[in-house]
Scaffold this motif. Structure first.
Motif, mmCIF file in Angstrom:
data_model
loop_
_atom_site.group_PDB
_atom_site.id
_atom_site.type_symbol
_atom_site.label_atom_id
_atom_site.label_comp_id
_atom_site.label_asym_id
_atom_site.label_seq_id
_atom_site.Cartn_x
_atom_site.Cartn_y
_atom_site.Cartn_z
ATOM 1 N N VAL A 270 40.120 49.703 43.439
ATOM 2 C CA VAL A 270 39.064 50.134 42.241
ATOM 3 C C VAL A 270 38.581 48.550 41.790
ATOM 4 C CG1 VAL A 270 38.946 51.022 39.914
ATOM 5 C CG2 VAL A 270 40.549 51.911 41.470
ATOM 6 N N ALA A 271 37.142 48.754 41.509
ATOM 7 C CA ALA A 271 36.611 47.647 41.004
ATOM 8 C C ALA A 271 37.043 47.009 39.717
ATOM 9 C CB ALA A 271 34.881 47.814 40.834
ATOM 10 N N THR A 272 37.281 45.658 39.508
ATOM 11 C CA THR A 272 37.754 45.351 38.332
ATOM 12 C C THR A 272 37.007 45.432 37.206
ATOM 13 O OG1 THR A 272 38.658 43.266 39.559
ATOM 14 C CG2 THR A 272 38.551 43.086 37.469
ATOM 15 N N GLY A 273 37.583 46.061 36.060
ATOM 16 C CA GLY A 273 36.817 46.184 34.960
ATOM 17 C C GLY A 273 35.968 47.615 34.917
ATOM 18 N N LEU A 274 36.356 48.449 35.773
ATOM 19 C CA LEU A 274 35.557 49.823 36.018
ATOM 20 C C LEU A 274 35.762 50.410 34.786
ATOM 21 C CD1 LEU A 274 33.609 51.590 37.408
ATOM 22 C CD2 LEU A 274 35.714 52.436 38.790
ATOM 23 N N TYR A 275 37.200 50.839 34.504
ATOM 24 C CA TYR A 275 37.311 51.378 33.206
ATOM 25 C C TYR A 275 36.816 51.150 31.904
ATOM 26 C CZ TYR A 275 39.773 54.074 29.455
ATOM 27 O OH TYR A 275 40.148 54.712 28.288
ATOM 28 N N ASP A 276 36.706 49.845 31.782
ATOM 29 C CA ASP A 276 36.209 49.160 30.497
ATOM 30 C C ASP A 276 34.595 49.401 30.497
ATOM 31 O OD1 ASP A 276 36.175 47.129 28.335
ATOM 32 O OD2 ASP A 276 34.859 46.276 29.554
ATOM 33 N N ALA A 277 34.103 49.273 31.841
ATOM 34 C CA ALA A 277 32.602 49.592 31.728
ATOM 35 C C ALA A 277 32.333 51.000 31.455
ATOM 36 C CB ALA A 277 32.005 49.122 33.337
ATOM 37 N N ILE A 278 33.109 51.992 32.027
ATOM 38 C CA ILE A 278 33.103 53.402 31.654
ATOM 39 C C ILE A 278 33.072 53.671 30.284
ATOM 40 C CG2 ILE A 278 33.896 55.795 32.097
ATOM 41 C CD1 ILE A 278 34.980 54.788 34.814
ATOM 42 N N LEU A 279 34.086 53.052 29.436
ATOM 43 C CA LEU A 279 34.343 53.238 28.223
ATOM 44 C C LEU A 279 33.337 52.745 27.272
ATOM 45 C CD1 LEU A 279 36.389 53.812 25.593
ATOM 46 C CD2 LEU A 279 37.361 51.465 26.207
ATOM 47 N N PRO A 315 30.945 46.279 37.339
ATOM 48 C CA PRO A 315 32.419 46.058 37.434
ATOM 49 C C PRO A 315 32.673 45.264 38.605
ATOM 50 C CG PRO A 315 31.754 48.374 36.930
ATOM 51 C CD PRO A 315 30.413 47.604 36.988
ATOM 52 N N GLY A 316 33.655 44.647 38.743
ATOM 53 C CA GLY A 316 34.007 43.694 39.641
ATOM 54 C C GLY A 316 33.646 42.303 39.927
ATOM 55 N N ALA A 317 32.649 42.177 38.886
ATOM 56 C CA ALA A 317 32.004 40.692 38.861
ATOM 57 C C ALA A 317 32.767 39.704 37.787
ATOM 58 C CB ALA A 317 30.563 40.835 38.118
ATOM 59 N N ALA A 318 33.663 40.341 37.057
ATOM 60 C CA ALA A 318 34.446 39.305 36.092
ATOM 61 C C ALA A 318 35.563 40.215 35.611
ATOM 62 C CB ALA A 318 33.673 38.972 34.938
ATOM 63 N N SER A 319 36.669 39.776 35.508
ATOM 64 C CA SER A 319 37.901 40.410 35.131
ATOM 65 C C SER A 319 38.202 40.171 33.449
ATOM 66 C CB SER A 319 38.882 40.070 35.589
ATOM 67 O OG SER A 319 39.518 39.001 35.764
ATOM 68 N N SER A 322 37.291 43.054 30.907
ATOM 69 C CA SER A 322 38.155 44.025 30.768
ATOM 70 C C SER A 322 39.445 43.759 29.870
ATOM 71 C CB SER A 322 38.518 44.561 32.279
ATOM 72 O OG SER A 322 39.666 45.468 32.250
ATOM 73 N N SER A 323 40.038 42.444 30.365
ATOM 74 C CA SER A 323 41.364 42.168 29.459
ATOM 75 C C SER A 323 40.741 42.061 28.116
ATOM 76 C CB SER A 323 41.765 40.851 30.142
ATOM 77 O OG SER A 323 40.733 39.756 29.790
ATOM 78 N N ALA A 324 39.604 41.790 27.590
ATOM 79 C CA ALA A 324 39.345 41.639 26.204
ATOM 80 C C ALA A 324 38.885 42.533 25.419
ATOM 81 C CB ALA A 324 38.357 40.273 25.922
ATOM 82 N N SER A 325 38.717 43.828 26.131
ATOM 83 C CA SER A 325 38.238 45.173 25.764
ATOM 84 C C SER A 325 38.943 45.661 24.681
ATOM 85 C CB SER A 325 37.948 46.299 26.862
ATOM 86 O OG SER A 325 37.690 47.385 26.406
ATOM 87 N N PRO A 326 38.248 45.979 23.483
ATOM 88 C CA PRO A 326 38.825 46.651 22.502
ATOM 89 C C PRO A 326 39.176 48.276 22.576
ATOM 90 C CG PRO A 326 36.391 46.538 22.149
ATOM 91 C CD PRO A 326 36.761 45.676 23.377
#
Length: 329
Positions: A270-279, A315-319, A322-326
Motif C-alpha cells: 500500500v502506498a505510504t500515507g494512503l489512508y491519511d490522504a483518504i482521511l 501517497p507514497g511521496a513522503a511518510s 502520515s505519522s503526523a496526521s491528527p
C-alpha cells in the motif's frame, strides 16, 4: 380448518427463520456479548411493565364485559392514591435502574476506549499488541488497510481470535457505518472525519460485515466477510494477500469509482500515507488536504509557518505526513 392453517403458518415461519443469522443473540466477540446482554436486560425491564399491562387489559375486558352483572359499575370514579403510587413507582424504578446501567455501559463500551479484557473471564494480557486496521467506506465497497502487515483488501476482513483489533474508520463520499454484528456495534463515519472501534473476536468462524447506513444504489450489496482465525491461519491469510497487486494512487483512484458487487481484491503493498490522504480528502495529486485548509483558516492566512507537515503530496511521496496526521473526530 382455520386452526390447521395457523399451525401451518407457524411451522412455515419457523422454517423460514431457521436460516437467519442470529448474530446479535449469538455474538462471537466480547463487545457484542456485552451489548447483547444490555439489550436483553433492557428488554426484561420493559417486560416488567408490558406483561402486567397486557394481562390486566385482558382481565379488565373480561371482568367488565356486558354479560357480567356482578361487576361493580362506578361511572363517577376519578382517583385512587394507592393506584397512582403503584402506577408511578415501578416505571420510575425502571428508569433509575436503566439510567444507571446505561451510564456505566456508555463508558465501558465506548468504541474509542481500548479494551481491558478479552472476555468476561480473561483480562487483557499486558504484553498483547492490538491489530491495527484502517477501514474505508467507499461506493459501494469496503477497503481495509493493514498498515503493520503492509497489505490491503477489498470486501474481505480477517483477524486472529483473542487479539484486540483497533479500527480507524472513515468514508470517501457519503456518511456510512461499519457494522460487524457478531463482533461489535455499528460505527457511523463521515468523509473527512475518523471514527474508531476497539473490539475482539473470540471464536473461529466466518461472520457477516455490512454497511449500516443507506448510501445509495449499491447499499444493499455493500457487504463483506469477516474471518475469525487462529494466529497460524491469519499469518497464512496475510501471506496469501501478499501475492496480490500494489495499491498506489492510480489504483486507488480507479477503485474509488462507484461499483456494485465488487469482488474481493488483495493488495501486497500500500502506498505510504494512503489512508491519511483518504482521511484528508487529497489522494488526487494537486489536491489540497483538509488538514492544510483547516490550518490555513486557524492562522487566518497570516503567512505563518504551519506547525505540522503539509499533506498535498501524493501517497507514497513522503511518510512524515502520515505519522503526523491528527485524528479528526
Amino acid at each position: 380448518m382455520l386452526i390447521k392453517h395457523k399451525i401451518l403458518g407457524i411451522i412455515a415461519l419457523g422454517v423460514s427463520l431457521s436460516g437467519c443469522d442470529w448474530a446479535l443473540l449469538n455474538p462471537a466477540g466480547d463487545i457484542a456479548v456485552q451489548q447483547s446482554e444490555l439489550m436483553i436486560f433492557a428488554t426484561e425491564l420493559m417486560l416488567l411493565v408490558v406483561v402486567p399491562v397486557t394481562l390486566l387489559s385482558a382481565l379488565f375486558a373480561w371482568h367488565y364485559r356486558a354479560s357480567n352483572t356482578k361487576a361493580t359499575y362506578t361511572p363517577n370514579w376519578s382517583h385512587s392514591t394507592s393506584l397512582e403510587i403503584a402506577l408511578w413507582t415501578l416505571p420510575l424504578l425502571i428508569i433509575v435502574v436503566l439510567g444507571v446501567v446505561t451510564w456505566k455501559t456508555t463508558h465501558s463500551l465506548d468504541p474509542f476506549h481500548p479494551l481491558t479484557r478479552l472476555d468476561a473471564t480473561r483480562p487483557l494480557p499486558a504484553n498483547v499488541k492490538p491489530l491495527k486496521v484502517q477501514a474505508v467506506a467507499m461506493d459501494w465497497k469496503w477497503l481495509f488497510i493493514y498498515p503493520e502487515q503492509g497489505i490491503a483488501t477489498v470486501n474481505e476482513l480477517a483477524a486472529p481470535i483473542d487479539v484486540p483489533i483497533s479500527f480507524d474508520i472513515t468514508a470517501t463520499s457519503i456518511m456510512n457505518a461499519l457494522s460487524i454484528p457478531a463482533m461489535a456495534g455499528m460505527i457511523v463515519v463521515v468523509p473527512g472525519m475518523q471514527g474508531q472501534l476497539h473490539a475482539v473476536v473470540n471464536r473461529v468462524g466466518t461472520y457477516q460485515g455490512l454497511s449500516g447506513n443507506y448510501s445509495g444504489a449499491g447499499f444493499s450489496d455493500m457487504r463483506f466477510r469477516f474471518f475469525g482465525m487462529t494466529q497460524k491461519d491469519f499469518d497464512e491469510w496475510v501471506a496469501k494477500a501478499k501475492s496480490g497487486g500494489t495499491l498506489g494512487t492510480a489504483e486507488y483512484l480507479a477503485l474509488e469509482k462507484p461499483s456494485i458487487r465488487e469482488p474481493v481484491h488483495r493488495y501486497s503493498s500500500v502506498a505510504t500515507g494512503l489512508y491519511d490522504a483518504i482521511l484528508n480528502r487529497c489522494v488526487a495529486p494537486g489536491t489540497k488536504c483538509k488538514r492544510d485548509m483547516m490550518a490555513s483558516e486557524l492562522r487566518g492566512d497570516s503567512g505563518l509557518a504551519l506547525s505540522q507537515p503539509v499533506c498535498n503530496t501524493p501517497p507514497g511521496a513522503a511518510s512524515a505526513a502520515s505519522s503526523a496526521s491528527p485524528v479528526l473526530n
